[in-house]
Design an enzyme around this catalytic site. Structure first.
Site, PDB file in Angstrom:
ATOM      1  N   ASP A 187      -4.741  57.089  52.221  1.00  0.00           N
ATOM      2  CA  ASP A 187      -5.560  57.449  51.056  1.00  0.00           C
ATOM      3  C   ASP A 187      -5.943  56.199  50.245  1.00  0.00           C
ATOM      4  OD1 ASP A 187      -3.525  56.820  49.286  1.00  0.00           O
ATOM      5  OD2 ASP A 187      -3.048  58.896  48.763  1.00  0.00           O
TER       6      ASP A 187
ATOM      7  N   ASP B 236      -2.182  53.302  69.932  1.00  0.00           N
ATOM      8  CA  ASP B 236      -1.558  54.555  70.366  1.00  0.00           C
ATOM      9  C   ASP B 236      -2.493  55.601  70.984  1.00  0.00           C
ATOM     10  OD1 ASP B 236      -0.069  53.134  68.549  1.00  0.00           O
ATOM     11  OD2 ASP B 236       0.357  54.823  67.235  1.00  0.00           O
TER      12      ASP B 236
HETATM   13  C1  FRU Z   1       2.204  52.759  66.032  1.00  0.00           C
HETATM   14  C2  FRU Z   1       1.460  52.848  64.719  1.00  0.00           C
HETATM   15  C3  FRU Z   1       1.654  54.202  64.061  1.00  0.00           C
HETATM   16  C4  FRU Z   1       0.442  54.316  63.190  1.00  0.00           C
HETATM   17  C5  FRU Z   1      -0.623  53.643  64.025  1.00  0.00           C
HETATM   18  C6  FRU Z   1      -1.651  52.887  63.224  1.00  0.00           C
HETATM   19  O1  FRU Z   1       1.692  51.774  66.864  1.00  0.00           O
HETATM   20  O2  FRU Z   1       1.869  51.815  63.854  1.00  0.00           O
HETATM   21  O3  FRU Z   1       2.868  54.338  63.363  1.00  0.00           O
HETATM   22  O4  FRU Z   1       0.103  55.633  62.893  1.00  0.00           O
HETATM   23  O5  FRU Z   1       0.046  52.758  64.897  1.00  0.00           O
HETATM   24  O6  FRU Z   1      -2.675  52.393  64.055  1.00  0.00           O
END
Ligand code: FRU
EC number: 3.2.1.26
Length: 543
Positions: free
Chosen positions: A101, A22
């Site tokens: 956590d 992301d």
């Molecule tokens: C989306 C996601 C989010 C999370 C992140 C972890 O692709 O699964 O929900 O915060 O990637 O890398």
């Protein structure tokens, strides 16, 4: 050109190696665009997640900096997951992000710049008050479904609001929290929005768009309570791995969002992109008064192939996003700055392309190009009729580029090998459905590679264009393993990843094609080879 890495992109956002997912906390600060992203410093698969950080002056040429946020306190020791930036009054950025956590619980944390006078915002400090938000038993939220805070917005009552993605059983929801000081957050009685059966809502995004906005102007995320704006709620559905959105009205006093478009029988119908595209996020660019959308595109290759090439994941070209004049959907278009990479233009005069004809587009680097083509249809006599409604993606896989039609398929063949053993086809095909003309746009990957380990699913959507009274345009950004397409001037976007084995480097060819019975007119074609994006700060020697 290196033969070892035929699939690395030249002008899409991509770090030197390893896994990315992301986009996080995009913002403009100190004259730079800042982009953070989910990154595994240790390999080409997901894990060990930190916030990597890059800056750019133009959203195209990026300079990597040191990781901005990494596990360091109990509230994020097992991972620093997605989140967003908010510019507080006085121009101070604050980041809210999800930390994992020691008990693997998802909690929300804050980080702020150590030194506001550093335009690169290289160092971030975390509050000793972290975590600021935790899933509570009272709200029945499971500690593994509570993540991805949005950019916050300010109501006229002086309270900040933020959304956290969540679910209860299979009911997806965007939980609302409020705060006066950005540190003490209280959960609102009701989520801002929820929907049965949609599963976990990841990476929510909530922002205003101007109504009847012909200039594509964007507005600040805290713009609310005015009647010239409508609001967009985007969620990334973990169950479908697609980014869906709703357009509606937001009452900031009652904190109620009422969707007007995008929902059918409780299912989401509108998507940002009908191909491979996920976990996107927008921000308001106050330098150019536009809203910019960034999104993640995963690989379509096998994990083993990702490990072999040493990387996985890219981001799309940043897109401007605004409300279409119909008010029924959003429109997206690659930021203007990407055009600075264009070189060696090829332009065609008007050309008729007969049924069964294929015309080579020569003079451009066909693995690294930007192509714009427009069609005009004067005769819909041979149009195929569609008796009952069918999912457009399914229609694209049943009627691929190789299946002859009436009006269409016509469009582009990209990454095509000599003899067409491999090709990816981006095309339109017109149907008659209940006395209306329906324009189907497809990205057909079924013949994209001889390597069958790749996911070669075809993608597609109907585009809201009247083929008799409007031109039918297609723009495709081609970048080694990316085919990022915009139909109907940005009314439909389809992004695909392909890994040809023959159609690589200078062996790849590019064509305009028509595999329908009817001739169509190409009213314009412009194509450019694209320069490679560069590490900007090295160029500008500003630092
Ligand atoms: C989306 C996601 C989010 C999370 C992140 C972890 O692709 O699964 O929900 O915060 O990637 O890398």
């Amino acid at each position: 050109k290196s033969n070892h890495q035929p699939y690395r992109t030249a002008y899409h956002f991509q770090p030197l190696k390893n896994w990315i997912n992301d986009p996080n906390g995009p913002m403009r600060y100190g004259g730079f665009y800042h982009l953070f992203y989910q990154y595994n410093p240790k390999g080409a698969v997901w894990g060990n997640i930190v916030w990597a950080h890059s800056v750019s002056k133009d959203l195209v040429n990026w300079t990597p900096l040191d990781h901005a946020i990494h596990p360091s306190q109990p509230s994020d020791i097992k991972g620093c997951w997605s989140g967003s930036a908010t510019i507080l009054p006085g121009g101070k950025p604050a980041i809210l992000y999800t930390g994992i956590d020691p008990n693997n619980h998802q909690v929300q944390n804050i980080a702020i710049p150590k030194n506001m006078s550093d335009p690169l915002l290289r160092e971030w400090k975390k509050s000793p008050k972290n975590p600021l938000m935790e899933p509570t038993i009272a709200n029945k939220i499971n500690s593994s479904s509570f993540r991805d805070p949005t950019t916050s917005w300010l109501g006229k009552d002086g309270f900040w609001r933020v959304l956290i993605g969540s679910k209860i059983d299979t009911k997806g929801m965007a939980i609302l929290y409020k705060s006066k000081n950005f540190v003490d957050w209280v959960e609102a009685k009701h989520p801002l929005h929820s929907a049965e059966g949609t599963g976990m809502w990841e990476c929510p995004d909530f922002y205003p768009v101007l109504d009847k906005n012909l200039l594509r102007t964007g507005v600040d995320t805290s713009r609310n309570g005015d009647d010239d704006v409508r609001h967009v709620l985007k969620v990334s559905l973990d169950d479908t791995k697609h980014d869906h959105y709703l357009i509606g009205s937001y009452d900031v006093v009652k904190d109620v969002f009422v969707p007007e478009n995008g929902f059918e029988d409780n299912g989401f119908v509108l998507r940002y992109d009908y191909g491979k595209y996920y976990a996107s996020k927008t921000f308001f660019d106050d330098g150019k008064n536009r809203r910019i959308l960034l999104g993640w595109v995963n690989e379509s290759s096998s994990v083993a192939d990702d490990v072999k090439k040493g990387w996985s994941g890219i981001h799309t070209i940043p897109r401007e996003i605004w409300l279409h004049e119909s008010g029924k959907q959003l429109v997206q278009w690659p930021v203007k700055e990407i055009e600075n990479l264009r070189m060696n233009p090829v332009n065609w005069p008007t050309k008729v392309i007969k049924g069964g004809e294929r015309i080579s587009i020569t003079g451009v680097d066909s693995v690294q190009a930007d192509v714009e083509i427009s069609f005009e249809i004067s005769d819909l006599g041979k149009v195929e009729s569609l008796r009952k409604w069918i999912d457009p993606q399914l229609l694209c896989s049943q009627k691929g580029a190789g299946v002859k039609g009436g009006v269409g398929p016509f469009g582009l063949l990209v990454f095509a090998s000599q003899g067409l053993k491999e090709y990816t086809a981006v095309f339109f095909r017109i149907f008659k459905y209940q006395d209306k003309n329906l324009v189907l746009m497809c990205s057909d990957q079924s013949r994209s590679s001889l390597n069958k380990d790749n996911d070669m699913t075809s993608y597609g959507t109907f585009v809201d264009v009247d083929p008799l009274h409007e031109k039918l345009s297609l723009r495709t950004l081609i970048d080694h393993s990316v085919v990022e397409s915009f139909g109907g001037e940005g009314r439909a976007c389809v992004t695909a990843r392909v890994y040809p084995t023959l159609a690589i480097h200078d062996k790849a060819m590019l064509y305009a094609f028509n595999n329908g019975t009817s001739a169509v007119k190409i009213t314009s074609l412009s194509a450019w080879s694209m320069k490679k994006a560069k590490d900007q700060l090295k160029l500008t020697s500003e630092y």
